[in-house]
Enzyme design. Structure first.
Site, PDB file in Angstrom:
ATOM      1  N   GLY A  15       0.840  -1.209   0.000  1.00  0.00           N
ATOM      2  CA  GLY A  15       0.000   0.000   0.000  1.00  0.00           C
ATOM      3  C   GLY A  15       0.866   1.246   0.000  1.00  0.00           C
ATOM      4  N   ARG A  25      13.638   9.921  -2.467  1.00  0.00           N
ATOM      5  CA  ARG A  25      14.530  11.067  -2.726  1.00  0.00           C
ATOM      6  C   ARG A  25      15.757  11.021  -1.810  1.00  0.00           C
ATOM      7  NH1 ARG A  25      14.467  15.909   0.097  1.00  0.00           N
ATOM      8  NH2 ARG A  25      15.158  17.797  -0.996  1.00  0.00           N
ATOM      9  N   VAL A  27      17.077   8.417  -0.333  1.00  0.00           N
ATOM     10  CA  VAL A  27      17.958   7.304  -0.715  1.00  0.00           C
ATOM     11  C   VAL A  27      18.810   7.723  -1.919  1.00  0.00           C
ATOM     12  CG1 VAL A  27      17.990   4.955  -1.693  1.00  0.00           C
ATOM     13  CG2 VAL A  27      16.454   5.489   0.218  1.00  0.00           C
ATOM     14  N   ARG A  29      19.523  10.762  -3.062  1.00  0.00           N
ATOM     15  CA  ARG A  29      20.466  11.858  -2.776  1.00  0.00           C
ATOM     16  C   ARG A  29      21.626  11.365  -1.904  1.00  0.00           C
ATOM     17  NH1 ARG A  29      17.171  16.999  -3.582  1.00  0.00           N
ATOM     18  NH2 ARG A  29      16.743  16.691  -5.789  1.00  0.00           N
ATOM     19  N   ARG A  76       1.210  -4.951  -5.691  1.00  0.00           N
ATOM     20  CA  ARG A  76       1.128  -6.177  -4.892  1.00  0.00           C
ATOM     21  C   ARG A  76       1.421  -7.306  -5.880  1.00  0.00           C
ATOM     22  NH1 ARG A  76      -2.881  -3.161  -1.606  1.00  0.00           N
ATOM     23  NH2 ARG A  76      -1.847  -2.989   0.403  1.00  0.00           N
ATOM     24  N   GLY A 106       5.411  -2.086   3.844  1.00  0.00           N
ATOM     25  CA  GLY A 106       4.909  -2.578   5.123  1.00  0.00           C
ATOM     26  C   GLY A 106       5.377  -3.997   5.397  1.00  0.00           C
ATOM     27  N   THR A 130       3.950   2.814   5.641  1.00  0.00           N
ATOM     28  CA  THR A 130       2.540   2.391   5.641  1.00  0.00           C
ATOM     29  C   THR A 130       1.778   3.338   6.552  1.00  0.00           C
ATOM     30  OG1 THR A 130       0.981   0.747   6.491  1.00  0.00           O
ATOM     31  CG2 THR A 130       3.202   0.593   7.341  1.00  0.00           C
ATOM     32  N   ASP A 132      -0.568   2.577   8.383  1.00  0.00           N
ATOM     33  CA  ASP A 132      -1.148   1.864   9.534  1.00  0.00           C
ATOM     34  C   ASP A 132      -0.330   1.936  10.822  1.00  0.00           C
ATOM     35  OD1 ASP A 132      -3.254   1.128   7.966  1.00  0.00           O
ATOM     36  OD2 ASP A 132      -2.557  -0.897   7.573  1.00  0.00           O
ATOM     37  N   ASP A 134       1.861  -0.099  11.886  1.00  0.00           N
ATOM     38  CA  ASP A 134       1.726  -1.409  12.530  1.00  0.00           C
ATOM     39  C   ASP A 134       2.996  -2.259  12.451  1.00  0.00           C
ATOM     40  OD1 ASP A 134       1.640  -1.764   9.811  1.00  0.00           O
ATOM     41  OD2 ASP A 134      -0.032  -3.150   9.801  1.00  0.00           O
ATOM     42  N   ARG A 167     -27.152  14.188  14.822  1.00  0.00           N
ATOM     43  CA  ARG A 167     -27.014  12.814  14.337  1.00  0.00           C
ATOM     44  C   ARG A 167     -25.881  12.042  15.005  1.00  0.00           C
ATOM     45  NH1 ARG A 167     -28.082  14.089   7.958  1.00  0.00           N
ATOM     46  NH2 ARG A 167     -30.270  13.527   8.007  1.00  0.00           N
ATOM     47  N   ARG A 176      -6.181  -2.332   9.124  1.00  0.00           N
ATOM     48  CA  ARG A 176      -6.565  -3.738   8.972  1.00  0.00           C
ATOM     49  C   ARG A 176      -6.309  -4.512  10.265  1.00  0.00           C
ATOM     50  NH1 ARG A 176      -3.729  -5.667   3.708  1.00  0.00           N
ATOM     51  NH2 ARG A 176      -2.098  -4.707   4.934  1.00  0.00           N
ATOM     52  N   GLY A 190     -12.261  14.130  19.024  1.00  0.00           N
ATOM     53  CA  GLY A 190     -13.288  14.142  20.067  1.00  0.00           C
ATOM     54  C   GLY A 190     -14.388  13.110  19.887  1.00  0.00           C
ATOM     55  N   GLU A 227     -11.188  -0.338  10.493  1.00  0.00           N
ATOM     56  CA  GLU A 227     -11.777  -1.341   9.587  1.00  0.00           C
ATOM     57  C   GLU A 227     -11.551  -2.773  10.070  1.00  0.00           C
ATOM     58  OE1 GLU A 227      -9.845  -1.566   5.725  1.00  0.00           O
ATOM     59  OE2 GLU A 227      -7.972  -0.922   6.616  1.00  0.00           O
ATOM     60  N   ARG A 252     -25.989   7.862  10.646  1.00  0.00           N
ATOM     61  CA  ARG A 252     -25.391   7.844   9.321  1.00  0.00           C
ATOM     62  C   ARG A 252     -24.030   7.142   9.408  1.00  0.00           C
ATOM     63  NH1 ARG A 252     -29.735   9.282   8.453  1.00  0.00           N
ATOM     64  NH2 ARG A 252     -30.528  10.919   7.057  1.00  0.00           N
TER      65      ARG A 252
HETATM   66  P1  ADP Z   1       2.475  -4.201   2.754  1.00  0.00           P
HETATM   67  O1  ADP Z   1       3.922  -4.261   2.434  1.00  0.00           O
HETATM   68  O2  ADP Z   1       1.930  -2.795   2.708  1.00  0.00           O
HETATM   69  O3  ADP Z   1       2.130  -4.952   4.026  1.00  0.00           O
HETATM   70  P2  ADP Z   1       1.376  -6.435   1.194  1.00  0.00           P
HETATM   71  O4  ADP Z   1       1.032  -7.261   2.374  1.00  0.00           O
HETATM   72  O5  ADP Z   1       0.391  -6.364   0.086  1.00  0.00           O
HETATM   73  O6  ADP Z   1       1.672  -4.912   1.562  1.00  0.00           O
HETATM   74  O7  ADP Z   1       2.765  -6.981   0.612  1.00  0.00           O
HETATM   75  C1  ADP Z   1       3.381  -6.355  -0.480  1.00  0.00           C
HETATM   76  C2  ADP Z   1       4.046  -7.378  -1.351  1.00  0.00           C
HETATM   77  O8  ADP Z   1       5.083  -8.051  -0.618  1.00  0.00           O
HETATM   78  C3  ADP Z   1       3.161  -8.514  -1.839  1.00  0.00           C
HETATM   79  O9  ADP Z   1       2.365  -8.167  -2.936  1.00  0.00           O
HETATM   80  C4  ADP Z   1       4.189  -9.559  -2.209  1.00  0.00           C
HETATM   81  O10 ADP Z   1       4.761  -9.283  -3.458  1.00  0.00           O
HETATM   82  C5  ADP Z   1       5.241  -9.362  -1.114  1.00  0.00           C
HETATM   83  N1  ADP Z   1       4.980 -10.359  -0.072  1.00  0.00           N
HETATM   84  C6  ADP Z   1       4.023 -10.324   0.885  1.00  0.00           C
HETATM   85  N2  ADP Z   1       4.020 -11.451   1.607  1.00  0.00           N
HETATM   86  C7  ADP Z   1       4.982 -12.244   1.072  1.00  0.00           C
HETATM   87  C8  ADP Z   1       5.473 -13.564   1.343  1.00  0.00           C
HETATM   88  N3  ADP Z   1       4.948 -14.319   2.341  1.00  0.00           N
HETATM   89  N4  ADP Z   1       6.473 -14.043   0.593  1.00  0.00           N
HETATM   90  C9  ADP Z   1       7.018 -13.314  -0.404  1.00  0.00           C
HETATM   91  N5  ADP Z   1       6.589 -12.080  -0.722  1.00  0.00           N
HETATM   92  C10 ADP Z   1       5.599 -11.542  -0.012  1.00  0.00           C
HETATM   93  O1  F6P Z   2      -1.786   0.417   3.617  1.00  0.00           O
HETATM   94  C1  F6P Z   2      -2.460  -0.420   4.532  1.00  0.00           C
HETATM   95  C2  F6P Z   2      -3.916  -0.298   4.269  1.00  0.00           C
HETATM   96  O2  F6P Z   2      -4.169   1.044   4.292  1.00  0.00           O
HETATM   97  C3  F6P Z   2      -4.862  -1.038   5.217  1.00  0.00           C
HETATM   98  O3  F6P Z   2      -5.224  -0.313   6.357  1.00  0.00           O
HETATM   99  C4  F6P Z   2      -6.019  -1.366   4.329  1.00  0.00           C
HETATM  100  O4  F6P Z   2      -6.704  -2.481   4.752  1.00  0.00           O
HETATM  101  C5  F6P Z   2      -5.364  -1.621   3.033  1.00  0.00           C
HETATM  102  O5  F6P Z   2      -4.207  -0.822   2.996  1.00  0.00           O
HETATM  103  C6  F6P Z   2      -6.218  -1.400   1.833  1.00  0.00           C
HETATM  104  O6  F6P Z   2      -5.389  -1.372   0.696  1.00  0.00           O
HETATM  105  P1  F6P Z   2      -5.827  -1.711  -0.792  1.00  0.00           P
HETATM  106  O7  F6P Z   2      -7.141  -1.094  -1.044  1.00  0.00           O
HETATM  107  O8  F6P Z   2      -4.721  -1.121  -1.604  1.00  0.00           O
HETATM  108  O9  F6P Z   2      -5.862  -3.192  -0.876  1.00  0.00           O
END
Ligand code: ADP
Ligand code: F6P
Length: 328
Positions: A15, A25, A27, A29, A76, A106, A130, A132, A134, A167, A176, A190, A227, A252
């Site tokens: 993501g 940039r 890296v 530079r 991805r 991430g 990322t 998140d 996380d 409302r 996630r 708030g 989410e 809503r």
């Molecule tokens: P993020 O890095 O934001 O957590 P993803 O979970 O979609 O996003 O992972 C990004 C990419 O990293 C994946 O599309 C895949 O190419 C690679 N990746 C994720 N999990 C694995 C895995 N278990 N083994 C090898 N590559 C992976």
């Molecule tokens: O970048 C992480 C994140 O923002 C998560 O919080 C969310 O679930 C996910 O990406 C959604 O990403 P996409 O719509 O690109 O699959």
């Protein structure tokens, strides 16, 4: 003795997050500063497999420090999850003379980077990017601060209409597996209640809390839902349940969605990205490898990728207490 680094590859994966451009940039530079070659890989691991490699110099990254998204693009890649895919990636890296790789992404991206490192003895370093927040081993990930500010601004706007109409709004934010965005933006904006994946509030407590709010004279309310929260897994069903079990609430739902991933990075994210990008190149030069560079108590820190990938032992207790007190 570590092998000498001469040509560094950089890619963004998973993501996107505001500040990824500032990290690329930095890296590029830093490579220029230390007289190293730098190769940008377009479209994440897919680009590595399909040989989308472009030489980058200091001028290639002008005017991007302030831009959201990632100019190298991200992806991805299912193919990179296979050993055959990673072999193609490795072959392309070595054929072009790239001797180490910076992966900005991430936990999924770091898992892929770790496999490349283990299977082919290829030096990698991860930069946490990322929204998140996380990732274990860093207090902040690139993009998180910007996303928080985007969310707070959006909730402020929703509050205007919520209070004009008396409302109750359920607002879904990203996260996630992590409640960092929901909890911090919820406090900042708030919110009356905040639902996060790390805590199970329970629907009864939510209903009680809404009743209390009503009794205390509140005429409008904001509930922020991450989410990934179990109770709010389907925010529309949750709002329907609350509607059927309370009286007098005009409800809503607003799902903020991908606006949270876009926009110009905050100054905090630009500075963080710059520090981590420069730190990543300097660490590779020093022979560090298969690590993530992060920020802990304001200090740039390295942790093994394996540690970055372990579940955060992250306690939100203090913030939850603050949220409980300030929402009374
Ligand atoms: P993020 O890095 O934001 O957590 P993803 O979970 O979609 O996003 O992972 C990004 C990419 O990293 C994946 O599309 C895949 O190419 C690679 N990746 C994720 N999990 C694995 C895995 N278990 N083994 C090898 N590559 C992976
Ligand atoms: O970048 C992480 C994140 O923002 C998560 O919080 C969310 O679930 C996910 O990406 C959604 O990403 P996409 O719509 O690109 O699959």
């Amino acid at each position: 003795m570590a092998n000498k680094v001469t040509k560094i590859g950089v890619l963004t994966s998973g993501g996107d997050a505001p500040g990824m451009n500032a990290a690329i940039r930095a890296v590029v530079r830093a490579c220029s500063f230390y007289k190293l070659e730098c190769i940008g890989i377009q479209e994440g691991y897919d680009g590595l497999i399909n040989n989308k490699l472009v030489p980058l110099d200091a001028r290639s990254v002008r005017n991007i420090v302030n831009k959201g998204g990632t100019f190298l693009k991200t992806a991805r890649s299912e193919e990179f999850k296979t050993v055959e895919g990673r072999k193609k990636a490795y072959d392309n890296l070595t054929a072009s003379g790239v001797d180490s790789l910076v992966v900005i992404g991430g936990d999924g991206s770091f898992t892929g980077a770790m496999k490349l490192a283990e299977e082919f003895d290829f030096p990698v370093i991860g930069i946490p990017g990322t929204i998140d927040n996380d990732i274990n081993g860093t207090d902040y990930t690139i993009g998180y601060d910007t996303a928080l500010n985007t969310v707070v601004e959006a909730i402020d706007k929703i509050r205007d209409t919520a209070s004009s109409h008396n409302r109750l709004f359920f607002i879904e934010v990203m996260g996630r597996d992590a409640g960092d965005i929901a909890l911090n933006a919820g406090i900042g904006a708030g919110a009356e209640e905040i639902l996060i994946p790390e805590e199970d509030l329970g629907v009864e407590r939510l209903l009680e809390s809404l009743q209390r709010s009503r009794k205390s004279g509140k005429s409008s309310s904001i509930i922020v839902v991450a989410e990934g929260d179990r109770l709010g897994e389907n925010i529309f069903e949750l709002s329907e349940y609350v509607k059927n079990h309370t009286e007098g609430y005009d409800i809503r739902v607003s799902v903020l969605g991908h606006i949270q991933r876009g926009g110009a990075p905050s100054c905090f994210d630009r500075v963080l990205a710059s520090k981590l990008g420069v730190g990543a190149v300097e660490s590779l030069i020093k022979g560090k490898r298969d690590v993530m560079i992060g920020i802990v108590h304001k200090r740039v820190t390295l942790v093994p990728l394996q540690v970055a990938l372990t579940k955060r032992l992250h306690k939100h207790d203090d913030l939850i207490r603050v949220a409980d007190i300030t929402s009374t």
